[in-house]
Write a protein that holds these residues in place. Sequence first.
Motif, short mmCIF file in Angstrom:
data_model
loop_
_atom_site.label_atom_id
_atom_site.label_comp_id
_atom_site.label_asym_id
_atom_site.label_seq_id
_atom_site.Cartn_x
_atom_site.Cartn_y
_atom_site.Cartn_z
N PRO A 243 34.23 74.27 59.34
CA PRO A 243 34.66 75.38 59.81
C PRO A 243 33.58 76.48 60.07
N SER A 244 32.67 76.46 58.68
CA SER A 244 31.62 77.40 58.63
C SER A 244 30.60 77.05 59.71
N THR A 245 30.43 75.55 59.97
CA THR A 245 29.34 74.95 60.78
C THR A 245 29.85 75.61 62.26
N LEU A 246 30.80 75.08 62.72
CA LEU A 246 31.37 75.28 64.09
C LEU A 246 31.37 76.91 64.29
N ALA A 247 31.72 77.92 63.36
CA ALA A 247 31.66 79.34 63.43
C ALA A 247 30.30 79.75 63.87
N GLN A 248 29.09 79.12 63.62
CA GLN A 248 27.80 79.24 63.90
C GLN A 248 27.41 78.98 65.40
N LEU A 249 28.22 78.29 65.98
CA LEU A 249 28.36 77.54 67.56
C LEU A 249 29.10 77.98 68.50
N LEU A 250 29.99 79.08 68.10
CA LEU A 250 30.93 79.52 69.18
C LEU A 250 30.41 79.59 70.67
N ASP A 251 29.30 80.10 70.57
CA ASP A 251 28.64 80.46 72.11
C ASP A 251 28.47 78.96 72.74
N LEU A 252 28.48 77.91 72.00
CA LEU A 252 28.38 76.44 72.48
C LEU A 252 29.69 75.83 72.63
N VAL B 177 38.38 79.17 63.00
CA VAL B 177 37.14 79.34 62.30
C VAL B 177 36.41 80.61 62.20
N ALA B 178 37.22 81.56 62.51
CA ALA B 178 36.91 83.04 62.64
C ALA B 178 36.50 83.59 61.35
N ASP B 179 37.01 83.28 60.40
CA ASP B 179 36.72 83.84 59.03
C ASP B 179 35.80 82.85 58.15
N ALA B 180 35.21 81.91 58.58
CA ALA B 180 34.65 80.92 57.88
C ALA B 180 33.06 81.33 57.85
N LYS B 181 32.85 81.37 56.37
CA LYS B 181 31.65 81.74 56.05
C LYS B 181 30.88 80.45 55.19
N ILE B 182 29.42 80.89 55.45
CA ILE B 182 28.50 79.85 54.69
C ILE B 182 28.46 80.30 53.40
N TRP B 183 28.40 79.23 52.45
CA TRP B 183 28.47 79.79 50.76
C TRP B 183 27.03 79.21 50.52
N ASN B 184 26.50 78.24 51.06
CA ASN B 184 25.20 77.96 50.43
C ASN B 184 24.10 77.44 51.92
N GLY B 185 23.30 78.24 51.88
CA GLY B 185 22.42 78.18 53.34
C GLY B 185 21.66 77.00 53.23
N GLU B 186 21.32 76.32 52.24
CA GLU B 186 20.53 75.24 52.14
C GLU B 186 21.27 74.01 52.77
N VAL B 187 22.62 73.88 52.42
CA VAL B 187 23.17 72.76 52.76
C VAL B 187 23.86 72.88 54.38
N ILE B 188 24.13 74.24 54.68
CA ILE B 188 24.50 74.51 56.13
C ILE B 188 23.51 75.56 56.32
#
Length: 576
Positions: A329-338, A355-366
């Motif tokens: 969900p956090s990955t898809l939330a970054q890509l909603l324009d695509l 995915v509206a409320d999904a957040k990235i908790w580790n910016g190295e992994v995602i």
Amino acid sequence: MTPRRTPEQLRSFRWFGPNDLRTFGQRSRLRQMGLGPEDWVGKPVVAILNTWSDINPCHLHFKVLAENVKKGVLQAGGMPLEIPVLSLAENFMKPTTMLYRNLLAMETEEVLRSHPIDAAVLLGACDKTTPALIMGALSAELPFLFVPGGPMLRGQWRDQTLGSGTDAWKYWAELRAGKITQEDWCEIEDGIARSHGHCMTMGTASTMTAITETLGLTLPGASSIPASDARHWRMAAESGRQAVENAWTDLNPSRFLGKSAFHNAIVADMAVGGSTNAIVHLVAMAGRANVKLPLEDFDTISRKTPRLADLRPAGRFLMEDFYFAGGLPSTLAQLLDLLDGDCITVNGKTLRENVADAKIWNGEVIRSRENPLSAEGGTAVLRGNLCPDGAVIKHSAMEQRFLKHRGPAVVFKNYPDLAKRLDDPSLPITADSVMVLQGAGPIGAPGMPEWGMLPLPKRLLETGVRDLLRISDARMSGTSYGACVLHVAPEAAIGGPLALVRDGDMIALDVAARTLTLEVADDELARRRAEWKPAPRHYERGYGALFLNEVTQANEGCDFRFLHSNGKPTPEPAIH
């Protein structure tokens, strides 16, 4: 408000509802099973298709998983029925589980169609199981949702984190090169698979469950929950409850899965650095939904989709890390324009809502959209006179010196030929050579096994070489890596250009230009074609003969021609 069916409109009512001799027999057999009217009257029947078996380590926990789904079905007022179907054990079935993907798809379709079922929950995980179950369920045209089996725990050897598959190939090369000992190798064997669940790298299993979630066929976030995490059991129960709801509302994926949903799945595949196998499976799944998915769609979407998930084999981390970093969900939330965020999913909500409320908790992994690992996806589609119907390469998981390469071919006519001659000191091979494997496609192998990551000669390994350009009509494991051109179509066994390659022929790869070229004159190729003769068929009877007669090529999904959707529904079974 979504209209709800009455009990008389449920499909199972045809089996249990009317007052006649046939339904008398069916109800009496329910009583034989210890059930009474309180179990079935006015209740949706939910089938739980279970791919558990004693020889499938990825699915060893599915007995308990099924019980949790049943719990959810009962909580929601449904009647659960667990039904076993073929278990595709990736490590043990020979020559390849791909030979049997379509068999499981056929079984799934017919099991769902022939029984009194209103909705289904599909339990799968390991590689071919996921597309097979979905292909069959789409063709059956009933409400269904998918419960992923989940990835296993990360592997461990001394102070090294191990990823299943990926580190097996890595350390096998080191063993053959003399860099580790046999004792080391045995310790790695003991620590690389520490729990039930499928491969914890972004191999085919994790790729296909991520794709399935993006298609809207799982509950949000379901695809990356580790198999041994208690949240996995709770997700299974919630899936059971959702299946009952979908039976009442007739929320049927075969009606809402369109081209936009499959394009969303390709975006997800490219963003997570998914397996090359996803292309074959997605084409086949789309075909069951009556959606055409040409290879060009994959390349077009790959060129504009950034790779965000830093996962092995193309990256550093494992699925457990991915889950706790925010998961799909956090990955898809970054890509909603695509993405087409308006696509419906099995919980009745849109992908955007999920995915509206999904957040990235580790910016190295995602990675965030502003800080991608690469500007485009991890897989490219190639064309050229060596692969007129296409080939694929995972250029995110190879030595970058091969992005543009030209070298002489070293040809192996089949896998036994490769195994026999690979370490022959007289083999004319260097670090610039191009290894070519013929006869490894859907018909040639048969079944298109995962032979595409051709092993390197020991004498090259001993000099420090760890990658070589390799070309075949085979697939490779999603946990594999290297400069491997795969899925060459048409395959060698049916006279594709790959069958005409000879030792010393120059082959040129240009990933940026998406070309793969055999530098041999047309008149010479015509002469070779006139001399070419097909190898004897592997099967003359049984399922194997059916496979050889009906399987399509890799660019068409390797499905059976007679199972392709023709836009016409299959009639319901007659009760009387």
